[in-house]
Design a protein around this motif. Sequence first.
Motif, PDB file in Angstrom:
ATOM      1  N   LEU A 199      42.950  39.707  36.435  1.00 44.29           N
ATOM      2  CA  LEU A 199      42.896  40.617  37.579  1.00 44.29           C
ATOM      3  C   LEU A 199      42.178  41.914  37.250  1.00 44.29           C
ATOM      4  O   LEU A 199      41.588  42.550  38.128  1.00 44.29           O
ATOM      5  CB  LEU A 199      44.321  40.944  38.040  1.00 44.29           C
ATOM      6  N   ALA A 200      42.216  42.308  36.006  1.00 45.55           N
ATOM      7  CA  ALA A 200      41.789  43.653  35.616  1.00 45.55           C
ATOM      8  C   ALA A 200      40.278  43.745  35.448  1.00 45.55           C
ATOM      9  O   ALA A 200      39.773  44.093  34.390  1.00 45.55           O
ATOM     10  CB  ALA A 200      42.507  44.071  34.332  1.00 45.55           C
ATOM     11  N   ASP A 201      39.572  43.434  36.491  1.00 45.59           N
ATOM     12  CA  ASP A 201      38.115  43.538  36.456  1.00 45.59           C
ATOM     13  C   ASP A 201      37.628  43.844  37.867  1.00 45.59           C
ATOM     14  O   ASP A 201      38.018  43.165  38.825  1.00 45.59           O
ATOM     15  CB  ASP A 201      37.504  42.232  35.949  1.00 45.59           C
ATOM     16  N   PRO A 202      36.781  44.845  37.997  1.00 42.62           N
ATOM     17  CA  PRO A 202      36.317  45.246  39.324  1.00 42.62           C
ATOM     18  C   PRO A 202      35.660  44.098  40.087  1.00 42.62           C
ATOM     19  O   PRO A 202      35.950  43.879  41.265  1.00 42.62           O
ATOM     20  CB  PRO A 202      35.306  46.354  39.029  1.00 42.62           C
TER      21      PRO A 202
ATOM     22  N   LEU B  44      38.339  41.640  41.273  1.00 40.50           N
ATOM     23  CA  LEU B  44      39.142  42.183  42.374  1.00 40.50           C
ATOM     24  C   LEU B  44      38.364  42.121  43.674  1.00 40.50           C
ATOM     25  O   LEU B  44      38.894  41.778  44.731  1.00 40.50           O
ATOM     26  CB  LEU B  44      39.543  43.626  42.057  1.00 40.50           C
ATOM     27  N   ARG B  45      37.091  42.450  43.588  1.00 44.08           N
ATOM     28  CA  ARG B  45      36.281  42.404  44.799  1.00 44.08           C
ATOM     29  C   ARG B  45      36.088  40.964  45.261  1.00 44.08           C
ATOM     30  O   ARG B  45      36.039  40.693  46.461  1.00 44.08           O
ATOM     31  CB  ARG B  45      34.926  43.066  44.548  1.00 44.08           C
TER      32      ARG B  45
ATOM     33  N   PRO C   3      27.024  40.367  48.216  1.00 44.32           N
ATOM     34  CA  PRO C   3      27.914  41.532  48.332  1.00 44.32           C
ATOM     35  C   PRO C   3      28.290  42.119  46.978  1.00 44.32           C
ATOM     36  O   PRO C   3      28.538  43.327  46.872  1.00 44.32           O
ATOM     37  CB  PRO C   3      29.159  40.960  49.029  1.00 44.32           C
ATOM     38  N   LEU C   4      28.341  41.289  45.972  1.00 47.98           N
ATOM     39  CA  LEU C   4      28.754  41.784  44.664  1.00 47.98           C
ATOM     40  C   LEU C   4      27.602  42.421  43.905  1.00 47.98           C
ATOM     41  O   LEU C   4      27.797  43.290  43.061  1.00 47.98           O
ATOM     42  CB  LEU C   4      29.340  40.645  43.823  1.00 47.98           C
TER      43      LEU C   4
ATOM     44  N   LEU D 103      38.284  38.508  44.944  1.00 43.02           N
ATOM     45  CA  LEU D 103      39.518  38.148  45.638  1.00 43.02           C
ATOM     46  C   LEU D 103      39.546  38.769  47.026  1.00 43.02           C
ATOM     47  O   LEU D 103      39.917  38.121  48.011  1.00 43.02           O
ATOM     48  CB  LEU D 103      40.731  38.616  44.825  1.00 43.02           C
ATOM     49  N   SER D 104      39.144  40.027  47.089  1.00 36.14           N
ATOM     50  CA  SER D 104      39.167  40.717  48.369  1.00 36.14           C
ATOM     51  C   SER D 104      38.182  40.106  49.354  1.00 36.14           C
ATOM     52  O   SER D 104      38.498  39.926  50.536  1.00 36.14           O
ATOM     53  CB  SER D 104      38.848  42.196  48.146  1.00 36.14           C
ATOM     54  N   LEU D 105      37.005  39.773  48.857  1.00 36.87           N
ATOM     55  CA  LEU D 105      35.997  39.186  49.731  1.00 36.87           C
ATOM     56  C   LEU D 105      36.438  37.820  50.255  1.00 36.87           C
ATOM     57  O   LEU D 105      36.272  37.510  51.438  1.00 36.87           O
ATOM     58  CB  LEU D 105      34.667  39.054  48.977  1.00 36.87           C
TER      59      LEU D 105
ATOM     60  N   LEU E  10      47.124  39.126  33.993  1.00 36.83           N
ATOM     61  CA  LEU E  10      46.694  40.463  34.386  1.00 36.83           C
ATOM     62  C   LEU E  10      45.261  40.727  33.952  1.00 36.83           C
ATOM     63  O   LEU E  10      44.516  41.427  34.623  1.00 36.83           O
ATOM     64  CB  LEU E  10      47.638  41.510  33.786  1.00 36.83           C
ATOM     65  N   LYS E  11      44.887  40.182  32.819  1.00 37.51           N
ATOM     66  CA  LYS E  11      43.513  40.347  32.344  1.00 37.51           C
ATOM     67  C   LYS E  11      42.531  39.741  33.338  1.00 37.51           C
ATOM     68  O   LYS E  11      41.435  40.271  33.557  1.00 37.51           O
ATOM     69  CB  LYS E  11      43.351  39.681  30.975  1.00 37.51           C
TER      70      LYS E  11
END
Lengths: 126, 126
Positions: free
Chosen positions: A39-42, A45-46, A67-68, A48-50, A36-37
């Motif tokens: 995952l727990a970063d903006p 997360l971006r 983009p980041l 992964l989404s990108l 989870l740690k």
Amino acid sequence: MDYVGTALAEMTMPQISPLAGEPIDRSDAERLAGVLKALADPARLRLLSLIQSAPEGEACVCDLTAPLGLSQPTVSHHLRILTEAGLLEREKRGVWAYYRLVPSAIATIAELLTPPRKRATKKAAR
Amino acid sequence: MDYVGTALAEMTMPQISPLAGEPIDRSDAERLAGVLKALADPARLRLLSLIQSAPEGEACVCDLTAPLGLSQPTVSHHLRILTEAGLLEREKRGVWAYYRLVPSAIATIAELLTPPRKRATKKAAR
DNA sequence: TGCGCATATGCAGGCGGGTCGATGGTGTTG
DNA sequence: CAACACCATCGACCCGCCTGCATATGCGCA
């Protein structure tokens, strides 16, 4: 920080549900927290989404820095963490390193967090 | 750190799926990361698990310090973070403060992480 | 073979977070 | 009313993490 790579696999099979049944084990809590740690970063997360929304479901570092809005070393750093957590897989083709999602990884986390359909544990609590 | 309390509600309705469709927005990433940060700690995962498995689905601080092996202020600190993240609710009865899970909270997070059944977003990837 | 690009690693600074001891507030009990 | 129990807050310490700059490594191309 490398043990988290195996964390998902180990927790998947015994059907450990942190939010159902008996209290979670201490080491299981540490493993799940480790993933989870990651995952727990903006920024991550971006990332992964990108990557997920990229044309072929994959992307190289050079496509992600702009983009980041982060430096290339920083992006590589985040990708490394996500990969070690078992959320991304890396494939080097030529000079480029292509990253793509590990399909089952996030789904596994979601399953671990989902209480198993609340099987009338206590008889309608209020 | 208080905005995370509303984070879940705001992200739930527009059906934001970080891992499907188009790239996640920057502020959405921060909000989701905030909630995940609250989860990404062994002590807090064990707290959620302990509270969930408690006799009535609720527990007070004095019941939680011993199993966790942490000091009372530390436990209160973690409970505060979980409450502000919208994962726990607090009810004070007499001298005791009883905490219980917010049922939909974790399920919402799990849903946000679960890719919506891969609806041929791009025409068979690969 | 040498140069250039894409990526990874080392190093350092700064900030946030986990933990505890001490303290204060509040309600219960004798 | 006084003593006590439960809990939250405060201050402080230490560790880990995010970030960027500088540098190293690796691969392709002229």
